[in-house]
Design a protein around this motif. Sequence first.
Motif, mmCIF file in Angstrom:
data_model
loop_
_atom_site.group_PDB
_atom_site.id
_atom_site.type_symbol
_atom_site.label_atom_id
_atom_site.label_comp_id
_atom_site.label_asym_id
_atom_site.label_seq_id
_atom_site.Cartn_x
_atom_site.Cartn_y
_atom_site.Cartn_z
ATOM 1 N N GLU A 29 -16.290 1.242 1.275
ATOM 2 C CA GLU A 29 -15.370 1.802 2.266
ATOM 3 C C GLU A 29 -14.917 0.742 3.262
ATOM 4 O O GLU A 29 -15.612 -0.247 3.487
ATOM 5 C CB GLU A 29 -16.044 2.937 3.039
ATOM 6 N N LEU A 50 -1.295 2.852 2.132
ATOM 7 C CA LEU A 50 -2.419 3.770 1.990
ATOM 8 C C LEU A 50 -1.945 5.191 1.702
ATOM 9 O O LEU A 50 -2.570 5.917 0.931
ATOM 10 C CB LEU A 50 -3.300 3.738 3.238
ATOM 11 N N GLU A 54 -3.043 7.388 -1.396
ATOM 12 C CA GLU A 54 -3.634 8.699 -1.164
ATOM 13 C C GLU A 54 -2.891 9.786 -1.937
ATOM 14 O O GLU A 54 -3.506 10.652 -2.564
ATOM 15 C CB GLU A 54 -3.649 9.009 0.332
ATOM 16 N N ILE A 59 -7.226 7.012 -3.354
ATOM 17 C CA ILE A 59 -8.115 6.820 -2.207
ATOM 18 C C ILE A 59 -8.263 8.136 -1.456
ATOM 19 O O ILE A 59 -7.435 9.042 -1.583
ATOM 20 C CB ILE A 59 -7.618 5.731 -1.228
ATOM 21 N N ARG A 61 -9.006 9.283 2.592
ATOM 22 C CA ARG A 61 -9.124 8.800 3.973
ATOM 23 C C ARG A 61 -9.897 9.828 4.778
ATOM 24 O O ARG A 61 -9.661 11.027 4.668
ATOM 25 C CB ARG A 61 -7.746 8.579 4.590
ATOM 26 N N CYS A 70 -11.410 4.474 4.641
ATOM 27 C CA CYS A 70 -10.831 4.737 3.331
ATOM 28 C C CYS A 70 -11.878 4.422 2.267
ATOM 29 O O CYS A 70 -12.672 3.500 2.428
ATOM 30 C CB CYS A 70 -9.611 3.839 3.085
#
Length: 110
Positions: A29, A50, A54, A59, A61, A70
């Motif tokens: 992480e 990100l 996502e 990923i 978060r 993350c």
Amino acid sequence: MTEDPLSAVFAALADPTRRAILARLASGEATVNELAAPFPISVQAISKHLSVLERAGLIVRTREAQWRRCRLDPAPLRTLAEWVDQYHQLWSDRYDALDDYLRDLKGDPP
């Protein structure tokens, strides 16, 4: 129109910055700032990358107090690998057939 999950993963992996972020997250992480540190772009730009990762499910978060962490979710990569593996077997079979054909042309025994 909603993008299928495999297309979202391919689109996310198309960018070298996002691939580098995933490579970093493979070791554990990290916060957004930690992920942004090695890149010559803003934290806001990293946040956009990100978001793409996502949406593709690559990923997850989380938020703990002021920290946003993350982590990698490898499940979509497994799905991608299974898809690619189908074609790996196809090409492997074709190369074997080509090898047999070339061997026959040369008159070599199998």
